[in-house]
Design a protein around this motif. Structure first.
Motif, PDB file in Angstrom:
ATOM      1  N   ALA A 117       0.827  -1.218   0.000  1.00  0.00           N
ATOM      2  CA  ALA A 117       0.000   0.000   0.000  1.00  0.00           C
ATOM      3  C   ALA A 117       0.854   1.258   0.000  1.00  0.00           C
ATOM      4  N   GLN A 118       2.079   1.137   0.496  1.00  0.00           N
ATOM      5  CA  GLN A 118       2.997   2.278   0.494  1.00  0.00           C
ATOM      6  C   GLN A 118       3.899   2.293  -0.737  1.00  0.00           C
ATOM      7  N   GLY A 119       3.711   1.311  -1.628  1.00  0.00           N
ATOM      8  CA  GLY A 119       4.458   1.308  -2.873  1.00  0.00           C
ATOM      9  C   GLY A 119       5.644   0.376  -2.922  1.00  0.00           C
ATOM     10  N   LEU A 120       5.808  -0.459  -1.894  1.00  0.00           N
ATOM     11  CA  LEU A 120       6.913  -1.409  -1.886  1.00  0.00           C
ATOM     12  C   LEU A 120       6.361  -2.822  -1.978  1.00  0.00           C
ATOM     13  N   HIS A 121       6.619  -3.487  -3.094  1.00  0.00           N
ATOM     14  CA  HIS A 121       6.149  -4.849  -3.315  1.00  0.00           C
ATOM     15  C   HIS A 121       7.339  -5.787  -3.116  1.00  0.00           C
ATOM     16  N   ALA A 122       7.391  -6.394  -1.957  1.00  0.00           N
ATOM     17  CA  ALA A 122       8.537  -7.232  -1.601  1.00  0.00           C
ATOM     18  C   ALA A 122       8.055  -8.469  -0.858  1.00  0.00           C
ATOM     19  N   LYS A 123       8.771  -9.566  -1.040  1.00  0.00           N
ATOM     20  CA  LYS A 123       8.482 -10.775  -0.279  1.00  0.00           C
ATOM     21  C   LYS A 123       8.816 -10.528   1.183  1.00  0.00           C
ATOM     22  N   VAL A 124       7.935 -10.967   2.070  1.00  0.00           N
ATOM     23  CA  VAL A 124       8.099 -10.735   3.508  1.00  0.00           C
ATOM     24  C   VAL A 124       8.345 -12.056   4.218  1.00  0.00           C
ATOM     25  N   TYR A 125       9.342 -12.055   5.073  1.00  0.00           N
ATOM     26  CA  TYR A 125       9.632 -13.183   5.960  1.00  0.00           C
ATOM     27  C   TYR A 125       9.438 -12.718   7.395  1.00  0.00           C
ATOM     28  N   THR A 126       8.755 -13.524   8.200  1.00  0.00           N
ATOM     29  CA  THR A 126       8.582 -13.191   9.612  1.00  0.00           C
ATOM     30  C   THR A 126       9.534 -14.024  10.456  1.00  0.00           C
ATOM     31  N   ASN A 127       9.804 -13.515  11.652  1.00  0.00           N
ATOM     32  CA  ASN A 127      10.786 -14.134  12.535  1.00  0.00           C
ATOM     33  C   ASN A 127      10.471 -13.728  13.962  1.00  0.00           C
ATOM     34  N   GLN A 128      10.928 -14.536  14.901  1.00  0.00           N
ATOM     35  CA  GLN A 128      10.858 -14.185  16.310  1.00  0.00           C
ATOM     36  C   GLN A 128      12.236 -14.451  16.904  1.00  0.00           C
ATOM     37  N   GLY A 129      12.784 -13.458  17.589  1.00  0.00           N
ATOM     38  CA  GLY A 129      14.098 -13.629  18.191  1.00  0.00           C
ATOM     39  C   GLY A 129      15.208 -13.148  17.283  1.00  0.00           C
ATOM     40  N   PRO A 130      16.469 -13.528  17.580  1.00  0.00           N
ATOM     41  CA  PRO A 130      17.603 -13.099  16.770  1.00  0.00           C
ATOM     42  C   PRO A 130      17.409 -13.467  15.297  1.00  0.00           C
ATOM     43  N   LYS A 131      17.866 -12.587  14.415  1.00  0.00           N
ATOM     44  CA  LYS A 131      17.569 -12.762  12.993  1.00  0.00           C
ATOM     45  C   LYS A 131      18.610 -13.570  12.222  1.00  0.00           C
ATOM     46  N   GLY A 132      19.740 -13.858  12.836  1.00  0.00           N
ATOM     47  CA  GLY A 132      20.786 -14.559  12.107  1.00  0.00           C
ATOM     48  C   GLY A 132      20.351 -15.864  11.476  1.00  0.00           C
ATOM     49  N   PRO A 133      19.738 -16.786  12.230  1.00  0.00           N
ATOM     50  CA  PRO A 133      19.321 -18.057  11.629  1.00  0.00           C
ATOM     51  C   PRO A 133      18.310 -17.887  10.493  1.00  0.00           C
ATOM     52  N   ALA A 134      17.353 -16.981  10.665  1.00  0.00           N
ATOM     53  CA  ALA A 134      16.363 -16.750   9.612  1.00  0.00           C
ATOM     54  C   ALA A 134      17.021 -16.172   8.369  1.00  0.00           C
ATOM     55  N   LEU A 135      17.937 -15.240   8.564  1.00  0.00           N
ATOM     56  CA  LEU A 135      18.614 -14.644   7.421  1.00  0.00           C
ATOM     57  C   LEU A 135      19.460 -15.685   6.684  1.00  0.00           C
ATOM     58  N   LYS A 136      20.100 -16.561   7.415  1.00  0.00           N
ATOM     59  CA  LYS A 136      20.900 -17.609   6.781  1.00  0.00           C
ATOM     60  C   LYS A 136      20.039 -18.463   5.860  1.00  0.00           C
ATOM     61  N   LYS A 137      18.825 -18.798   6.294  1.00  0.00           N
ATOM     62  CA  LYS A 137      17.920 -19.588   5.455  1.00  0.00           C
ATOM     63  C   LYS A 137      17.522 -18.827   4.185  1.00  0.00           C
ATOM     64  N   ILE A 138      17.304 -17.519   4.326  1.00  0.00           N
ATOM     65  CA  ILE A 138      16.939 -16.707   3.156  1.00  0.00           C
ATOM     66  C   ILE A 138      18.092 -16.686   2.154  1.00  0.00           C
ATOM     67  N   VAL A 139      19.304 -16.496   2.645  1.00  0.00           N
ATOM     68  CA  VAL A 139      20.471 -16.482   1.769  1.00  0.00           C
ATOM     69  C   VAL A 139      20.629 -17.830   1.071  1.00  0.00           C
ATOM     70  N   GLU A 140      20.410 -18.909   1.797  1.00  0.00           N
ATOM     71  CA  GLU A 140      20.497 -20.239   1.184  1.00  0.00           C
ATOM     72  C   GLU A 140      19.417 -20.425   0.119  1.00  0.00           C
ATOM     73  N   GLU A 141      18.269 -19.811   0.317  1.00  0.00           N
ATOM     74  CA  GLU A 141      17.189 -19.900  -0.671  1.00  0.00           C
ATOM     75  C   GLU A 141      17.543 -19.156  -1.957  1.00  0.00           C
ATOM     76  N   PHE A 142      18.071 -17.937  -1.829  1.00  0.00           N
ATOM     77  CA  PHE A 142      18.325 -17.093  -2.999  1.00  0.00           C
ATOM     78  C   PHE A 142      19.684 -17.366  -3.639  1.00  0.00           C
ATOM     79  N   LYS A 143      20.668 -17.782  -2.835  1.00  0.00           N
ATOM     80  CA  LYS A 143      22.041 -17.972  -3.308  1.00  0.00           C
ATOM     81  C   LYS A 143      22.510 -16.763  -4.126  1.00  0.00           C
ATOM     82  N   PRO A 144      22.510 -15.596  -3.532  1.00  0.00           N
ATOM     83  CA  PRO A 144      22.851 -14.371  -4.284  1.00  0.00           C
ATOM     84  C   PRO A 144      24.351 -14.245  -4.520  1.00  0.00           C
ATOM     85  N   SER A 145      24.712 -13.330  -5.413  1.00  0.00           N
ATOM     86  CA  SER A 145      26.123 -13.041  -5.644  1.00  0.00           C
ATOM     87  C   SER A 145      26.729 -12.322  -4.450  1.00  0.00           C
TER      88      SER A 145
END
Length: 214
Positions: A117-145
């Motif tokens: 609604a504010q003009g940003l169309h992005a995939k959203v991931y939710t998390n509870q607690g420290p973000k390191g483990p969740a972010l690691k899973k996202i990086v493994e999913e995308f395998k970015p440069s």
């Protein structure tokens, strides 16, 4: 972290106080309709909320109830931080942009709708607690440069540094009410930079994506 030279870079951004204001709207809602005064000194939420009638601190369980009530009913009141949406949309020309937000999972779709609604169309991931483990899973999913992480809280930069140290980390807090009081991840050595204005963060982030740090 698995990197793929042929893949696009990835930007993983927090939402509250990075893309959207939260604390200022939470304060207004509490004081106008919930009978609670909100005075945040430093970053201790446990001592920030007092019942207006008695002056007593809210119990932790009541604080969590108020936070849940805010996100249940007031998310549409949250306004974007200056420059955030435009900056992330510009960065999306060069990188995939996703949002990693500390909300309970059933609010994921609402957060995505709120940002759209504010003009940003992005995939959203939710998390509870420290973000390191969740972010690691996202990086493994995308395998970015390469991957960049943006968040307003120092503990999440520390967590990401521990789990995925190759991720570039920007500490950004767009809410002046708390920016000066929160711990600085850059000073602690857990973030690569601390920039609180998107007008300054955008060229820095673009430099990181291009491999020519500003």
């Amino acid at each position: 972290m698995s990197l793929s030279p042929g893949k696009r870079p990835l930007i993983i951004s927090d939402c509250d106080e990075v893309i959207l204001y939260m604390v200022k709207h939470f304060k207004d809602w509490l004081e106008d309709s919930q009978g609670v005064d909100f005075n945040l000194e430093g970053q201790n939420f446990g001592e920030a909320l007092r019942w207006q009638e008695s002056g007593q601190l809210l119990e932790p369980s009541d604080i969590w109830k108020k936070l849940g009530g805010f996100f249940d009913t007031e998310m549409d009141s949250q306004l974007p931080i200056a420059g955030a949406v435009d900056a992330l949309n510009e960065l999306n020309e060069y990188a995939d942009v996703v949002v990693l937000t500390n909300l309970v999972d059933f609010r994921r779709d609402k957060r995505a709708e709120q940002l759209a609604a504010q003009g940003l169309h992005a995939k959203v991931y939710t998390n509870q607690g420290p973000k390191g483990p969740a972010l690691k899973k996202i990086v493994e999913e995308f395998k970015p440069s390469r991957a960049l992480f943006i968040d307003d809280l120092a503990q999440h930069h520390h967590s990401v540094m521990e789990t995925t140290p190759d991720v570039v980390r920007l500490h950004l807090c767009g809410e002046p009410m708390i920016a000066g009081a929160i711990d600085c991840a850059h000073k602690a050595g857990h973030a690569d930079a601390r920039i609180d204005r998107w007008s300054e963060a955008l060229p820095w982030l673009k430099g990181q994506l291009e491999g020519t740090p500003a």
